[in-house]
Design an enzyme around this catalytic site. Structure first.
Site, PDB file in Angstrom:
ATOM      1  CB  SER A   1      -0.856  -0.032   1.272  1.00  0.00           C
ATOM      2  OG  SER A   1      -1.470   1.209   1.479  1.00  0.00           O
TER       3      SER A   1
ATOM      4  CE1 TYR B   1      -4.130  -2.939   5.808  1.00  0.00           C
ATOM      5  CE2 TYR B   1      -3.601  -0.624   5.461  1.00  0.00           C
ATOM      6  CZ  TYR B   1      -3.906  -1.875   4.954  1.00  0.00           C
ATOM      7  OH  TYR B   1      -3.973  -2.063   3.592  1.00  0.00           O
TER       8      TYR B   1
ATOM      9  CE  LYS C   1      -1.562  -4.324   3.498  1.00  0.00           C
ATOM     10  NZ  LYS C   1      -1.855  -5.636   2.925  1.00  0.00           N
TER      11      LYS C   1
HETATM   12  P1  NAD Z   1     -11.005  -7.385   1.423  1.00  0.00           P
HETATM   13  O1  NAD Z   1     -11.199  -7.385   2.898  1.00  0.00           O
HETATM   14  O2  NAD Z   1     -12.182  -7.177   0.552  1.00  0.00           O
HETATM   15  O3  NAD Z   1     -10.267  -8.734   0.970  1.00  0.00           O
HETATM   16  C1  NAD Z   1      -9.431  -9.474   1.817  1.00  0.00           C
HETATM   17  C2  NAD Z   1      -9.908 -10.912   1.803  1.00  0.00           C
HETATM   18  O4  NAD Z   1      -9.051 -11.693   2.634  1.00  0.00           O
HETATM   19  C3  NAD Z   1     -11.331 -11.086   2.345  1.00  0.00           C
HETATM   20  O5  NAD Z   1     -12.087 -11.830   1.417  1.00  0.00           O
HETATM   21  C4  NAD Z   1     -11.140 -11.851   3.653  1.00  0.00           C
HETATM   22  O6  NAD Z   1     -12.225 -12.725   3.919  1.00  0.00           O
HETATM   23  C5  NAD Z   1      -9.834 -12.589   3.406  1.00  0.00           C
HETATM   24  N1  NAD Z   1      -9.061 -12.897   4.600  1.00  0.00           N
HETATM   25  C6  NAD Z   1      -8.731 -12.060   5.618  1.00  0.00           C
HETATM   26  N2  NAD Z   1      -7.989 -12.709   6.533  1.00  0.00           N
HETATM   27  C7  NAD Z   1      -7.806 -13.962   6.068  1.00  0.00           C
HETATM   28  C8  NAD Z   1      -7.135 -15.109   6.563  1.00  0.00           C
HETATM   29  N3  NAD Z   1      -6.483 -15.067   7.732  1.00  0.00           N
HETATM   30  N4  NAD Z   1      -7.160 -16.249   5.832  1.00  0.00           N
HETATM   31  C9  NAD Z   1      -7.822 -16.296   4.653  1.00  0.00           C
HETATM   32  N5  NAD Z   1      -8.493 -15.256   4.146  1.00  0.00           N
HETATM   33  C10 NAD Z   1      -8.485 -14.102   4.843  1.00  0.00           C
HETATM   34  O7  NAD Z   1      -9.871  -6.281   1.116  1.00  0.00           O
HETATM   35  P2  NAD Z   1      -9.379  -5.682  -0.277  1.00  0.00           P
HETATM   36  O8  NAD Z   1      -9.765  -4.250  -0.334  1.00  0.00           O
HETATM   37  O9  NAD Z   1      -9.740  -6.578  -1.388  1.00  0.00           O
HETATM   38  O10 NAD Z   1      -7.811  -5.711  -0.028  1.00  0.00           O
HETATM   39  C11 NAD Z   1      -7.015  -6.804  -0.431  1.00  0.00           C
HETATM   40  C12 NAD Z   1      -5.587  -6.550   0.013  1.00  0.00           C
HETATM   41  O11 NAD Z   1      -5.124  -5.308  -0.545  1.00  0.00           O
HETATM   42  C13 NAD Z   1      -5.426  -6.428   1.524  1.00  0.00           C
HETATM   43  O12 NAD Z   1      -4.216  -7.051   1.898  1.00  0.00           O
HETATM   44  C14 NAD Z   1      -5.339  -4.935   1.733  1.00  0.00           C
HETATM   45  O13 NAD Z   1      -4.614  -4.612   2.898  1.00  0.00           O
HETATM   46  C15 NAD Z   1      -4.607  -4.486   0.479  1.00  0.00           C
HETATM   47  N6  NAD Z   1      -4.850  -3.084   0.154  1.00  0.00           N
HETATM   48  C16 NAD Z   1      -6.133  -2.627   0.047  1.00  0.00           C
HETATM   49  C17 NAD Z   1      -6.366  -1.286  -0.213  1.00  0.00           C
HETATM   50  C18 NAD Z   1      -7.770  -0.749  -0.301  1.00  0.00           C
HETATM   51  O14 NAD Z   1      -7.940   0.468  -0.188  1.00  0.00           O
HETATM   52  N7  NAD Z   1      -8.791  -1.573  -0.521  1.00  0.00           N
HETATM   53  C19 NAD Z   1      -5.289  -0.399  -0.407  1.00  0.00           C
HETATM   54  C20 NAD Z   1      -3.985  -0.912  -0.317  1.00  0.00           C
HETATM   55  C21 NAD Z   1      -3.771  -2.255  -0.034  1.00  0.00           C
HETATM   56  N1  UFG Z   2     -13.006  10.728   3.604  1.00  0.00           N
HETATM   57  C1  UFG Z   2     -14.022  11.605   3.915  1.00  0.00           C
HETATM   58  N2  UFG Z   2     -15.205  11.096   4.373  1.00  0.00           N
HETATM   59  C2  UFG Z   2     -15.407   9.756   4.534  1.00  0.00           C
HETATM   60  C3  UFG Z   2     -14.352   8.859   4.208  1.00  0.00           C
HETATM   61  C4  UFG Z   2     -13.165   9.393   3.754  1.00  0.00           C
HETATM   62  O1  UFG Z   2     -13.870  12.826   3.798  1.00  0.00           O
HETATM   63  O2  UFG Z   2     -16.496   9.354   4.973  1.00  0.00           O
HETATM   64  C5  UFG Z   2     -11.741  11.291   3.102  1.00  0.00           C
HETATM   65  C6  UFG Z   2     -10.547  10.961   3.978  1.00  0.00           C
HETATM   66  O3  UFG Z   2     -10.449  11.879   5.048  1.00  0.00           O
HETATM   67  C7  UFG Z   2      -9.407  11.034   2.976  1.00  0.00           C
HETATM   68  C8  UFG Z   2     -10.047  10.571   1.655  1.00  0.00           C
HETATM   69  O4  UFG Z   2     -11.456  10.696   1.842  1.00  0.00           O
HETATM   70  O5  UFG Z   2      -9.009  12.364   2.835  1.00  0.00           O
HETATM   71  C9  UFG Z   2      -9.736   9.122   1.314  1.00  0.00           C
HETATM   72  O6  UFG Z   2     -10.030   8.313   2.446  1.00  0.00           O
HETATM   73  P1  UFG Z   2     -10.130   6.722   2.368  1.00  0.00           P
HETATM   74  O7  UFG Z   2     -10.462   6.235   3.746  1.00  0.00           O
HETATM   75  O8  UFG Z   2     -11.023   6.319   1.261  1.00  0.00           O
HETATM   76  O9  UFG Z   2      -8.663   6.290   1.939  1.00  0.00           O
HETATM   77  P2  UFG Z   2      -7.263   6.509   2.668  1.00  0.00           P
HETATM   78  O10 UFG Z   2      -6.410   7.278   1.713  1.00  0.00           O
HETATM   79  O11 UFG Z   2      -7.413   7.035   4.025  1.00  0.00           O
HETATM   80  O12 UFG Z   2      -6.729   5.004   2.841  1.00  0.00           O
HETATM   81  C10 UFG Z   2      -6.899   4.001   1.850  1.00  0.00           C
HETATM   82  C11 UFG Z   2      -7.031   2.640   2.515  1.00  0.00           C
HETATM   83  C12 UFG Z   2      -5.759   2.257   3.187  1.00  0.00           C
HETATM   84  C13 UFG Z   2      -4.621   2.338   2.241  1.00  0.00           C
HETATM   85  C14 UFG Z   2      -4.576   3.683   1.581  1.00  0.00           C
HETATM   86  C15 UFG Z   2      -3.533   3.707   0.515  1.00  0.00           C
HETATM   87  O13 UFG Z   2      -8.054   2.679   3.490  1.00  0.00           O
HETATM   88  O14 UFG Z   2      -5.847   0.919   3.591  1.00  0.00           O
HETATM   89  O15 UFG Z   2      -5.831   3.986   0.986  1.00  0.00           O
HETATM   90  O16 UFG Z   2      -3.694   2.619  -0.338  1.00  0.00           O
HETATM   91  F1  UFG Z   2      -3.468   2.138   2.914  1.00  0.00           F
END
Ligand code: NAD
Ligand code: UFG
Length: 339
Positions: free
Chosen positions: A125, A150, A154
């Site tokens: 991330s 969290y 990473k």
């Molecule tokens: P998500 O929660 O939708 O997907 C994660 C999946 O992993 C889920 O289906 C959950 O059931 C499964 N899981 C969790 N713990 C587990 C375990 N111990 N064993 C087996 N399965 C397990 O999340 P996502 O948004 O699809 O994110 C996927 C990955 O990308 C995560 O590692 C997250 O940290 C990373 N990531 C997400 C974002 C974002 O904004 N969505 C940004 C950067 C990185």
């Molecule tokens: N925000 C609002 N109102 C809301 C939700 C979010 O104003 O109800 C704002 C936040 O303050 C921020 C922006 O929208 O300024 C984006 O917020 P998100 O929560 O959507 O995303 P972040 O950038 O905080 O974090 C996300 C994921 C993290 C990841 C990161 C970078 O949640 O897991 O992107 O990949 F690490």
């Protein structure tokens, strides 16, 4: 074609990646414990792909559950999405986050090593960069101590995988640093389905749009940005999924550590997002300004040129595409996969 184990393949990014893997001719196998996903997603993936994708219910922290998959299939590579991802929750449950994310990844890497599987692609991330000193962020930008458990998981997993690669130089370790994934598959069959009140901006917006929530709170309008709201690099989840396919095509069996930012390179403010979404909606999305949210960085966007030059990958979906597809998914599934 290569067989790819997709941990967390029932989740938001995982499900979209499974679809693109099938389209690209790979054979994905989903492994998920459904801690943050619904089994219904498997039927939706089948509807899109026209075939069932093999699936194992299991937990990455349990060696034998993973080992069974490797014993029964020749796994060429692993894309590792499984983990917990709620920044705020991680502050209150640090041990659960280190256990699921760091310990789970350690077990997975151990099984891979034991079964001779040397290709590892990890969901990292942009959070590893912390509050940036300079923008856009390149892969050379410094890694900063995270401001949440969290984020720290990473960083820890990135180091663990790199150290394993150092000890076993024939491993290919790919660290993909995602910026802000949003949107959904254009079919409207799969999308983001957060449980409870959404933490992230786009799912909150789409839930307001379908009447599940009253009004979006914009956290802070006094940041040092042109309109006072925070800036992020939002990337369509299908572009992100295609980034994984490009990484596989390029890095499979290519020993070494490969690090890529996956973003568009363009930053939009929260107010830009509300405007773009309101256009798709046809009227103004109800919103109000609220105090800043603790831990938010002011601005964060990628220099994505390394992925372009080396993987031949660029994000092609526009902000309008992201809003349209996110809304389409939420309209079709107002209560997520529960419908
Ligand atoms: P998500 O929660 O939708 O997907 C994660 C999946 O992993 C889920 O289906 C959950 O059931 C499964 N899981 C969790 N713990 C587990 C375990 N111990 N064993 C087996 N399965 C397990 O999340 P996502 O948004 O699809 O994110 C996927 C990955 O990308 C995560 O590692 C997250 O940290 C990373 N990531 C997400 C974002 C974002 O904004 N969505 C940004 C950067 C990185
Ligand atoms: N925000 C609002 N109102 C809301 C939700 C979010 O104003 O109800 C704002 C936040 O303050 C921020 C922006 O929208 O300024 C984006 O917020 P998100 O929560 O959507 O995303 P972040 O950038 O905080 O974090 C996300 C994921 C993290 C990841 C990161 C970078 O949640 O897991 O992107 O990949 F690490």
């Amino acid at each position: 074609m290569a067989t790819i184990l997709v941990t967390g393949g029932a989740g938001y990014i995982g499900s979209h990646t499974v679809v693109e893997l099938v389209k690209a001719g790979y054979d994905p196998i989903i492994f998920d414990n459904f801690s943050n996903a619904k089994p219904a997603v498997l039927d939706r993936i089948k509807q899109i792909c026209g075939r069932r994708v093999p699936f194992y219910a299991g937990d990455i922290r349990v060696y034998d559950q993973l080992a069974q998959v490797f014993a029964q299939n020749k796994i060429d590579g692993v894309i590792h999405f499984a983990g917990l991802k709620a920044v705020g929750e991680s502050v209150n449950k640090p041990l659960e986050y280190y256990d699921n994310n760091v310990n789970g990844s350690r077990v997975l890497l151990q099984v891979m090593r034991d079964y001779g599987c040397k290709n590892f692609i990890f969901s990292s991330s942009s959070t590893v960069y912390g509050e940036p000193d300079a923008l856009p962020l390149t892969e050379q930008s410094p890694i900063k101590r995270a401001n949440s458990p969290y984020g720290q998981t990473k960083i820890d997993i990135e180091y663990m995988a790199q150290e394993l690669q150092h000890a076993h130089p024939d491993f290919s370790v790919v660290l993909l640093r995602y910026f802000n994934p949003v949107g959904a598959h254009e079919s409207g069959l799969i999308g983001e389905d957060p449980q409870g009140i959404p933490n992230n901006l786009m799912p909150y917006i789409t839930q307001v749009a379908v009447g599940r929530r009253e009004c979006l709170s914009i956290f802070g309008n006094d940041y040092p940005t042109p309109d006072g709201t925070c800036i992020r690099d939002y990337i369509h989840v299908v572009d992100l999924a295609l980034g994984h396919v490009a990484a596989l095509n390029h890095c499979l069996d290519k020993a070494g550590v490969h690090i890529y930012n996956l973003g568009t390179g363009v930053g939009y403010s929260v107010s830009d997002m509300v405007k773009a979404f309101s256009k798709v909606l046809g009227h103004e999305l109800p919103h109000k300004f609220a105090p800043r949210r603790a831990g938010d960085v002011v601005a964060c966007y990628a220099d994505a040129s390394k992925a372009k030059n080396e993987l031949g990958w660029v994000a092609t979906h526009t902000l309008d595409d992201m809003c349209r597809d996110a809304y389409n998914w939420q309209k079709n599934n107002p209560n997520g996969y529960d419908d």
